[in-house]
Scaffold this active site. Structure first.
Site, PDB file in Angstrom:
ATOM      1  CE  LYS A   1       1.713   3.257   3.088  1.00  0.00           C
ATOM      2  NZ  LYS A   1       0.892   3.583   1.925  1.00  0.00           N
TER       3      LYS A   1
HETATM    4  C1  E4P Z   1      -1.592   1.609   0.829  1.00  0.00           C
HETATM    5  O1  E4P Z   1      -1.062   1.837   1.871  1.00  0.00           O
HETATM    6  C2  E4P Z   1      -0.864   1.158  -0.373  1.00  0.00           C
HETATM    7  O2  E4P Z   1       0.090   2.111  -0.722  1.00  0.00           O
HETATM    8  C3  E4P Z   1      -1.830   0.904  -1.481  1.00  0.00           C
HETATM    9  O3  E4P Z   1      -2.905   0.149  -0.964  1.00  0.00           O
HETATM   10  C4  E4P Z   1      -1.204   0.243  -2.691  1.00  0.00           C
HETATM   11  O4  E4P Z   1      -2.236  -0.116  -3.570  1.00  0.00           O
HETATM   12  P1  E4P Z   1      -1.957  -0.503  -5.112  1.00  0.00           P
HETATM   13  O5  E4P Z   1      -1.258  -1.821  -5.142  1.00  0.00           O
HETATM   14  O6  E4P Z   1      -3.326  -0.574  -5.718  1.00  0.00           O
HETATM   15  O7  E4P Z   1      -1.124   0.605  -5.678  1.00  0.00           O
END
Ligand code: E4P
EC number: 2.2.1.2
Length: 217
Positions: A83
């Site tokens: 990622k």
């Molecule tokens: C997933 O890949 C993201 O990091 C995550 O969904 C972020 O979510 P949040 O905005 O609730 O922190």
């Protein structure tokens, strides 16, 4: 549509994966901090629990350092997806990973043109953040819709991974507008099963069945 869990809680992941409905897992540095354990250990455990794509996020900000970190993360298990943040350096690293055959999830996507660049860089997944856009008075779903149109216009194969999902309505809307994947917190996953009319209907059926005095087995 694939359903990923957005979590680093291995007990919860194991429990929900036993439903057979979990296709993958996403993590981020905030979720790793919440786990309170070494990242490599947590990611390795999640990779054992769920055979699908498991996103592990780099912490570096320069392309070379992201590539070095991503290669280490990719070595944890074959189902690791590296990622990377949607920055200029992130997309340089993304293209390098695409050349090496390493899967990527380009995260922190907040605009259709960012998503266009991620696809051009060969991202496996792009993660538009719905909830965080909604928090700022935008409609996160418009972003998913726009990305879907752009990717379909040009035949990009990058999968749209709807992220920052806060509720069941986000999941429904993401499915309707054509997200390929939705990553959801465990609590939202639990909510997907629920409807008060299901509970009410089942109560009635069970009462009526008990009244028959029958048993199927
Ligand atoms: C997933 O890949 C993201 O990091 C995550 O969904 C972020 O979510 P949040 O905005 O609730 O922190």
């Amino acid at each position: 549509m694939q359903i990923f869990l957005d979590s680093t809680d291995t007990k919860v992941i194991a429990d929900l994966a036993s439903t057979g409905l979990v296709d993958g897992v996403t993590t981020n540095p905030t979720l790793i901090a919440k786990a309170g354990r070494p990242m490599l250990e947590v990611i390795a455990e999640i990779c054992d629990l769920v055979p699908g794509p498991i996103s592990a996020e780099v912490a570096a900000t320069t392309a070379d350092a992201m590539i070095a970190e991503g290669q280490k993360l990719a070595g944890i298990a074959p189902n690791v997806v590296v990622k990377i943040p949607l920055t200029r350096d992130g997309l340089i690293a993304c293209a390098a990973f695409a050349n090496e055959g390493i899967s990527t999830n380009v995260t922190l996507c907040f605009s259709p043109t960012q998503a266009l660049l991620a696809a051009k860089a060969g991202a496996t997944f792009v993660s538009p953040f719905i909830g965080r856009l909604d928090d700022y008075g935008f409609d996160g779903m418009d972003l998913i819709r726009d990305i879907r149109t752009i990717y379909d216009n040009f035949g990009y194969e990058t999968e749209i991974l709807a992220a920052s999902v806060r509720n069941v309505a986000h999941v429904k809307d993401a499915a309707i507008v054509g997200a390929d994947v939705v990553t959801i917190p465990p609590a939202v996953f639990g909510d997907l099963f629920k409807h008060p009319l299901t509970d009410k209907g089942l109560d009635q059926f069970l009462k009526d069945w008990a009244g028959t005095g029958q048993s199927i087995l």
